[in-house]
Design an enzyme around this catalytic site. Structure first.
Site, PDB file in Angstrom:
ATOM      1  N   GLU A 193      86.705  52.899  55.076  1.00 43.04           N
ATOM      2  CA  GLU A 193      85.249  52.866  54.845  1.00 43.04           C
ATOM      3  C   GLU A 193      84.935  53.896  53.771  1.00 43.04           C
ATOM      4  O   GLU A 193      85.050  55.093  54.019  1.00 43.04           O
ATOM      5  CB  GLU A 193      84.506  53.252  56.137  1.00 43.04           C
ATOM      6  CG  GLU A 193      84.706  52.333  57.305  1.00 43.04           C
ATOM      7  CD  GLU A 193      83.915  51.048  57.169  1.00 43.04           C
ATOM      8  OE1 GLU A 193      83.129  50.911  56.227  1.00 43.04           O
ATOM      9  OE2 GLU A 193      84.117  50.167  58.017  1.00 43.04           O
ATOM     10  N   CYS A 237      76.352  57.347  52.906  1.00 42.58           N
ATOM     11  CA  CYS A 237      77.197  56.377  52.190  1.00 42.58           C
ATOM     12  C   CYS A 237      76.409  55.130  51.838  1.00 42.58           C
ATOM     13  O   CYS A 237      76.564  54.582  50.754  1.00 42.58           O
ATOM     14  CB  CYS A 237      78.422  56.022  53.033  1.00 42.58           C
ATOM     15  SG  CYS A 237      78.021  55.455  54.687  1.00 42.58           S
TER      16      CYS A 237
END
Ligand code: NDP
Length: 501
Positions: free
Chosen positions: A247, A281
């Site tokens: 990720e 993010c």
């Protein structure tokens, strides 16, 4: 399953090399933590293997009871946990509380959902195999290594940890060097709920400790962090064929269509770009606004963002930049945008006063500026005028990143969302997908692969185990040397009837 005596959880001896975690608001030491080396990481994985057998044997119900007890403990100690997160990251009390609310929601969902998604179930055998019973279950992998970032030091790794535990694995977690205490708090509270074996351990240290976890023999490595470290993790894991979940970063776009509720879109852009000081993010970094509503949108964004102030007090709008070297990345992106014809309509280079960065809203920035192409990870927004929402989608899709996206549109939201190349889209709100435990979270391209959260997130930490059982002899059995020529002829005739027309 046989068990041997549990190995002691890792406890550093007095000779242990240590490092300090610092409060980015004040520079004060929060606590010291051991720098775990390769041998200690391997020892943790080995004791985790024994613990994994105990944990798997508990079954879904036994694990759920323990995970529920852990969740309740986390809720009881929420104020203490929030203070620790704020101390290690500098984030405001409310940003930390929001993070923890999501942590407990996901933990609850993962424990409850695991038996439904992973438990043994019947599968239809199909016409040709009508004489067989088929079953499928998803079994734990063993010991899962988790490497996490500092920006959401509880929520982000828990997307892997909670789901890996619910799936029946033991976990060894390496938190960021900026937030080791958060990792230790998670593991210590877990050990209160599960005292028998070290099912969930933490190893602390720098990048080398994370690198050691990649080659320690874990059965899967779940990494969350930057794209550049993600590449290194994947290369290290390749040597031992250790599967990885990666990720990574993003440069998420927000699209404002001609028919958008402009005030809601501006509110979403300001919050999505600036909360947690933009260190998210899947936070909003690029905004593409249809020409028809551009001026009004910018006016509201300027009004709202211009009022916000970073600070170290608990009620600040957002906190400092947690990682000191990120300040230079933010400065270089803002400078690049301004040098190349961009204008700051809120803040500017003068907003950068380490460890704080005030809101910066940039317009007229060329599409090849680093402020548009690279992850800034600061409280900045680049707002670009586009002819219409279709051009916005094309420009949103132009980068190698593909984590999340946002669309504001009254009538075309889902249609525009369908055109976006990314893992997740929120329509008429920001980041909503991260708060829905049943939805998978993850990206495409440079944002990585694999999924945390949701049923995909549970299956990520399990392997499929398929079984067939022959219930009676079939009239036609092509899988034996006794079949004779007529059998194949009949099977082919059946295939033609069933599937050939
Ligand atoms: P980094 O990539 O710098 O670090 C992530 C983790 O990897 C840290 O624990 C770090 O340890 C560790 N690490 C560093 N080097 C190695 C190595 N060679 N092998 C194994 N592990 C290593 O990311 P940040 O901590 O700076 O986090 C910010 C990044 O994370 C941003 O790009 C953000 O977009 C991304 N992110 C992605 C999310 C997602 O779900 N897609 C969610 C949240 C953040 P140490 O800190 O000790 O160096």
């Amino acid at each position: 399953m046989t068990q041997t005596a549990p190995t002691k959880p890792l406890r550093p001896d007095d000779e242990q090399e240590r490092f300090a975690s610092l409060d980015p608001r004040t520079g004060e030491v929060v606590a010291h933590h051991p720098v775990h080396g390769e041998a200690e990481v391997r020892a943790a994985v080995e004791s985790g293997r024994v613990a994994a057998a105990f944990w798997a044997d508990l079954g879904f119900d036994g694990r759920k009871a323990r995970l529920d007890a852990w969740r309740k403990l986390l809720v009881r100690r929420l104020a203490e946990f929030q203070a620790l997160i704020s101390a290690e990251t500098g984030k405001s009390a409310d940003d930390a509380r929001t993070e923890l609310a999501l942590v407990v929601d996901h933990l609850h969902w993962a424990a409850r959902q695991a038996p439904k998604t992973l438990g043994r179930r019947k599968v239809k055998p199909g016409m040709l195999m009508y004489n067989h019973a088929a079953t499928l279950e998803y079994r734990p992998l063993g010991v899962v290594g988790v490497i996490g970032p500092w920006n959401y030091p509880a929520f982000t790794p828990m997307g892997s940890i909670a789901y890996a535990l619910a799936a029946g694995n033991a976990v060894v977690f390496k938190p960021s060097e900026y937030t080791p205490g958060v990792g230790v708090f998670l593991a210590d509270t877990f050990a209160e709920a599960v005292p028998e074996y070290p099912v969930f351990q933490v190893v602390t240290g720098f990048g080398e400790t994370g690198a050691a976890l990649c080659t320690s023999g874990v059965d899967k490595l779940a990494f969350t962090g930057s794209t550049s470290t993600g590449r290194k993790v994947m290369a290290a894991c390749a040597a031992t064929l250790t599967p990885v979940l990666v990720e990574c970063g993003g440069k998420d776009p927000l699209i404002v269509a001609e028919d958008a509720d402009v005030a809601a879109a501006a509110d979403g852009a300001v919050w999505g770009g600036l909360f947690n000081a933009g260190q998210t993010c899947a936070g909003v970094e690029r905004v593409y606004v249809a020409d028809a509503v551009y001026d009004e949108f910018v006016r509201i964004v300027v009004e709202k963002a211009g009022k916000l102030k970073p600070g170290g007090e608990p009620g600040a709008d957002f906190g400092p930049i947690t990682m000191p070297r990120q300040v230079e990345v933010i400065r270089s992106h803002v400078a690049d945008a301004l040098e190349r014809g961009g204008r700051a309509v809120v803040g500017g280079l003068e907003s950068i006063r380490p460890p704080y960065v005030g809101p910066v809203v940039l317009v007229d920035v060329p599409e090849d500026s680093t402020a548009v192409t690279e992850e800034t990870f600061g409280p900045t927004l680049v707002v670009s005028r586009v002819a219409d929402a279709d051009e916005a989608v094309r420009r949103a899709n132009s980068l190698p990143y593909g984590l999340g996206a946002t669309v504001f549109s009254r009538n075309r939201g889902e249609e525009l969302a369908a055109g976006l190349r990314c893992g997740m889209v929120s329509v008429n709100s920001v980041l909503a997908y991260a708060s829905v435990p049943g939805l998978p979270f993850g990206g495409v391209g440079d944002s990585g692969f694999g999924r945390i959260h949701g049923e995909d997130g549970l299956r990520e930490f399990a392997y499929a185990h398929a079984v067939t059982r022959k219930r009676f002899a079939a009239a036609l059995d092509p899988m034996t040397y006794d079949r004779g020529p007529r059998t194949i002829k009949h099977v082919l005739r059946l295939v033609k009837v069933l599937y050939g027309r």
